[in-house]
Scaffold this motif. Sequence first.
Motif, PDB file in Angstrom:
ATOM      1  N   LEU B  27      25.028  33.231  33.375  1.00 34.17           N
ATOM      2  CA  LEU B  27      26.383  33.626  33.764  1.00 34.17           C
ATOM      3  C   LEU B  27      26.847  32.662  34.845  1.00 34.17           C
ATOM      4  O   LEU B  27      26.208  32.558  35.897  1.00 34.17           O
ATOM      5  N   GLN B  29      30.359  32.458  35.763  1.00 29.47           N
ATOM      6  CA  GLN B  29      31.538  33.018  36.427  1.00 29.47           C
ATOM      7  C   GLN B  29      31.300  34.485  36.777  1.00 29.47           C
ATOM      8  O   GLN B  29      30.628  35.174  36.027  1.00 29.47           O
ATOM      9  N   CYS B  31      31.763  38.288  36.658  1.00 31.15           N
ATOM     10  CA  CYS B  31      32.301  39.082  35.563  1.00 31.15           C
ATOM     11  C   CYS B  31      31.776  40.497  35.643  1.00 31.15           C
ATOM     12  O   CYS B  31      30.806  40.773  36.341  1.00 31.15           O
ATOM     13  N   ALA B  33      30.130  42.830  33.216  1.00 31.94           N
ATOM     14  CA  ALA B  33      29.535  42.644  31.901  1.00 31.94           C
ATOM     15  C   ALA B  33      28.876  43.915  31.411  1.00 31.94           C
ATOM     16  O   ALA B  33      28.169  44.590  32.160  1.00 31.94           O
ATOM     17  N   GLY B 184      35.041  43.941  40.327  1.00 32.53           N
ATOM     18  CA  GLY B 184      35.447  42.735  39.602  1.00 32.53           C
ATOM     19  C   GLY B 184      36.524  41.978  40.352  1.00 32.53           C
ATOM     20  O   GLY B 184      36.470  40.749  40.487  1.00 32.53           O
ATOM     21  N   THR B 189      29.812  40.301  40.630  1.00 32.87           N
ATOM     22  CA  THR B 189      29.342  40.379  39.256  1.00 32.87           C
ATOM     23  C   THR B 189      28.614  41.703  39.059  1.00 32.87           C
ATOM     24  O   THR B 189      27.834  42.112  39.907  1.00 32.87           O
ATOM     25  N   PHE B 204      34.819  46.259  30.115  1.00 31.97           N
ATOM     26  CA  PHE B 204      34.098  45.024  30.404  1.00 31.97           C
ATOM     27  C   PHE B 204      34.874  43.781  29.968  1.00 31.97           C
ATOM     28  O   PHE B 204      35.458  43.754  28.894  1.00 31.97           O
ATOM     29  N   ASP B 205      34.851  42.762  30.842  1.00 28.18           N
ATOM     30  CA  ASP B 205      35.470  41.508  30.420  1.00 28.18           C
ATOM     31  C   ASP B 205      34.437  40.548  29.832  1.00 28.18           C
ATOM     32  O   ASP B 205      34.769  39.478  29.346  1.00 28.18           O
ATOM     33  N   TYR B 206      33.168  40.958  29.910  1.00 29.85           N
ATOM     34  CA  TYR B 206      32.106  40.120  29.375  1.00 29.85           C
ATOM     35  C   TYR B 206      31.145  41.022  28.624  1.00 29.85           C
ATOM     36  O   TYR B 206      30.963  42.192  28.988  1.00 29.85           O
ATOM     37  N   PRO B 219      32.842  36.288  26.606  1.00 27.57           N
ATOM     38  CA  PRO B 219      33.963  37.161  26.925  1.00 27.57           C
ATOM     39  C   PRO B 219      34.125  38.237  25.847  1.00 27.57           C
ATOM     40  O   PRO B 219      33.949  37.953  24.661  1.00 27.57           O
ATOM     41  N   THR B 220      34.434  39.456  26.275  1.00 25.13           N
ATOM     42  CA  THR B 220      34.516  40.572  25.335  1.00 25.13           C
ATOM     43  C   THR B 220      35.461  40.248  24.175  1.00 25.13           C
ATOM     44  O   THR B 220      35.166  40.539  23.019  1.00 25.13           O
TER      45      THR B 220
END
Lengths: 304, 254
Positions: B27, B29, B31, B33, B184, B189, B204-206, B219-220
């Motif tokens: 990972l 960035q 995120c 997750a 977030g 993270t 979740f964005d990841y 990414p989701t």
Amino acid sequence: MMTYNDWIVLGGTSLIGANAGLIGTFAVLRRRALTGDALAHAALPGVCLAFLLVGARSLPFLLLGALATGVLGITIIAAVQHWTRIKADAAIGIVLSVFFGAGMVLSRLVQDRVSGGTAGLDSYILGKTAGMLREDLYLIGSIFVLCLCAVGLLYKEFKLHTFDHGFAQAQGWPVFRLDLLLMTLLALTVVVGLSTVGVVMIAALLIIPAATARFWTERLGVMLLLAIAVGEIMAVVGALISTRYAYMPAGPVIVLVGTFLFGLSSLFAPRRGLVARTLSERAFRQRLRLGTLTLEELEAENNR
Amino acid sequence: MASILDVHDVTVAYHHRPVLWDIDLTLTQPCVAGIVGPNGAGKSTLIKAILGLVPLASGQVQILGEPVSRQRRRIGYVPQRESVDWDFPVSVLDVVLMGTYGRLGWFRRPGSRERDQARRSLARVGLEGLEDRQIGHLSGGQQQRTFLARALVQEADIYFMDEPMAGVDAATEATIFSLLRELGEQGKTVLVVHHDLRTVTQYFDYLILLNTRLVAHGPTATTFTPAHLRTTYGGRLAVLDEAAEAVSAGERTP
């Protein structure tokens, strides 16, 4: 009229009881109470071997023997669990009976070889308070001070480790070493109590004070102090009764006194006791039946 | 710049049975997750392997460019609720204070500063007023929020949460959701073991899809696809229907 020797005996047994209450609380909360039991049984062959080697009663030497085979016993328990698929209770059962059996066999050998030494050895099985010396008192006292200092200094660490092992590890605490330290204190506690309470009864001295104290409080610190007090009371009262009637073995009497305290607590403790719980349950049903209770009220009460 | 999390070649096995197989996950960035996969896919084990709570058969893990053992103070952890004895004689505040223990170090006890912190953290999860309650007298959702509050006082940069939404009430799930979003936004993270496919796109964005092996991660928006889900869940039709529904629902929301 109390003699000087009586005071030594009372001082020694009260320290043993207090120590068992203190360390037993962590053992019970960490679900290691039966490990203490196995340790005690496994200590018997060590006591006998020390008897055979020295040929007379010398407390430090006997305790060293007890510690050696006791620790060997719990190491075998850990190894059996680690290398086979045998569960903890079975592993503890195996080690406990095998070592106790070996201890009984060795004790017959001691009876044959060492003249007049057997009276001292019998006390390790059922416990005996008479014959405690001033040096014994010093030894017991210093082990209690050691345990007290360890718990005083590492209270927060032991609390976290006992409550949430995984979180403690994730936070970077050396959980294995903390566990080892607690086991060492447990081993010392058991071994030092052996000659007074006996191999068979020592587990009760670890468990009863903690279990009794738990009824009266929801705080670990208070529980520790109460367990120390309960351990002390049961040991002293038990010792007094057993010295008064020469045919009474100390261990069983101490355990019976403790059971009495436990019974009282389980019945009459506020909130957690059986009577209080039954009464509050009945009052609750009564309110439901009378329709004086609304769901909103109940939820508010539960969130109070 | 060092990556936030770097899992390299990690394999975990119990009695020769692989639970995680050759996981490579980086990972770079910050995120929020989700770790998603069927039962027995090794989701919790992945978190425990990263934190060093289970032995690795092979591989290594780095967090923010260093081995995990040197980054303990930057890690927050929410274990599974079932992992502790809730009859333990401690209060809600006691448990939350445990989050400050790592910072305090050996022998030092939490003081008024730590207690203030713990109270603020309890307020953040909606448990103000319950500080002195013994933890067994809480509902399941309140217990879960107690664990979240404890992780918050750790003031970490990377959080690991093991099934925080399992068996909790709607209010608790909403609290956790807004907390995830807050964390977030602060650039933290968060890795969350999750099992409800319907809420994945919302929370979740990841996404990390796991089934003993790492099936997919990213990414989701690009990872939560029927094809990936089919690989992750095998032929389990009911789950796939649920997933298909979730995917199409996700496509509808802008």
